[in-house]
Design a protein around this motif. Structure first.
Motif: not given
Length: 348
Positions: A20-21, A24-25, A27, A70-71, A108, A117, A327-328, A331
């Motif tokens: 997941p992490e 995230h990065e 994406t 997210l950022d 997830r 998280n 946020y979620t 995803i």
């Protein structure tokens, strides 16, 4: 609808095969690469959903924003802006860079469309954060930007106010509003700052320093406080009483939850950290309703937590929120969720 919006369901399948992490990065970097190329930017950008609202005196293009987290370093503001948000919040930033908690720290729970998280405010520190924010064009183009501040994990809780004051001073000239994050469950003892006495002392110090900064910079930047969904009714009332007393402009309700009732029996339910996604929605609604009843209409409320559809965004507004953040849900559903939420809020 842009190419990015149409293809996200296929991309999600590949992304969900990754850690997941890491996903995230990846994406965020892919979104930035798309933004940096004029051709792909044209293909992937979406028309800005327009539903003007004013909150804390700030003119929002629409009331659907990006939640902090997210950022974390404010490194992708302009790329994220192409997705159609009415406002963007980045951070949480701490005065000093820190790695956060050990990995793995994001999990997830697809059957519940949720995440757990325990990131722990991993970020590159205040100086890098400010430099990233200064490079972005979002505010210069009329976008509203919130900057979210927290305390370093190594800072004793009794000295937390020093970190928040340093963060406030650093971000003040670069923010349309500033969020004081005292509700992450992933920094030891941070949520204790939501108790009445600790919050009273913190808000008093922040308000005094904000007045000095307003005099120095010639403008008053709104301050908001982000709270947890796990507060008891009497704790919510105490927060609601302190907010106007100290001239704080708004509340973000809410952060992630420590409750696992809604994900009992699912893989990763026992992992430490904050749960986000649809299980937070009803918890957040309860907090928003109680805050609005206690505060009246003079204090802004931004509703966040578990927005998985336009209907849930509307429920946040009907409960008393002035705007919402995602946020979620992004995803699991992709950026098309933004426009769905804006459309659902038309006429609200």
């Amino acid at each position: 609808m842009s190419l990015l919006f149409r293809t996200y369901p296929l991309a999600r399948q590949a992304l969900f095969s990754m850690d997941p992490e890491q996903a995230h990065e990846w994406t965020l970097r892919a979104l930035q690469r798309s933004y940096d190329c004029a051709v792909t930017r044209m293909l992937t950008s979406s028309p800005q959903p327009t539903l003007p609202r004013t909150i804390m005196g700030l003119p929002l293009r629409n009331p659907v924003g990006l939640a902090a987290g997210l950022d974390k370093n404010g490194a992708y503001i302009d790329a994220l802006a192409t997705l159609g948000f009415g406002f963007i919040e980045v951070g949480t930033v701490t005065p000093r860079a820190q790695p956060g908690n050990p990995k793995p720290r994001m999990f997830r729970l697809p059957r519940a469309r949720s995440l757990i998280n325990r990131m722990g405010f991993n970020n590159d520190g205040l100086d890098t954060f400010i430099a990233n924010v200064q490079r972005s064009q979002w505010r210069r183009q009329g976008g509203i930007l919130g900057l979210n501040i927290g305390k370093n994990a190594a800072t004793p809780i009794e000295h937390a106010v020093d970190d928040y004051l340093r963060g406030l001073e650093g971000v003040y000239p670069h923010a349309d509003y500033i969020t004081v994050n005292i509700s992450s469950p992933n920094t030891h003892n941070l949520r204790s700052l939501q108790s009445s006495d600790a919050l009273d002392a913190l808000l008093s110090a922040l308000q005094a320093r904000r007045q000095d900064l307003a005099d120095q910079h010639g403008h008053r930047t709104p301050l908001v406080v982000k709270i947890a969904p796990d507060l008891q009714p009497e704790e919510i009332d105490a927060v609601a009483d302190l907010i106007p007393h100290h001239g704080i402009d708004g509340i973000i309700a809410t952060n992630t939850t420590l409750s696992r009732d809604a994900v009992h029996g699912l893989p990763y339910e026992d992992e430490a950290g904050g749960l986000s996604g649809p299980p937070v929605h009803e918890l957040s609604l309860s907090v928003i309703r109680r805050l609005r009843e206690r505060l009246g209409r003079d204090t802004a409320i931004i509703g966040v937590g578990g927005i998985d559809s336009g209907r849930q965004a509307l429920e946040k507004i009907q409960a008393g929120a002035d705007a919402v953040q995602l946020y979620t849900g992004l995803i699991y559903h992709g950026p098309a969720l933004i426009g769905e939420c804006v459309q659902a809020l038309e006429g609200a």
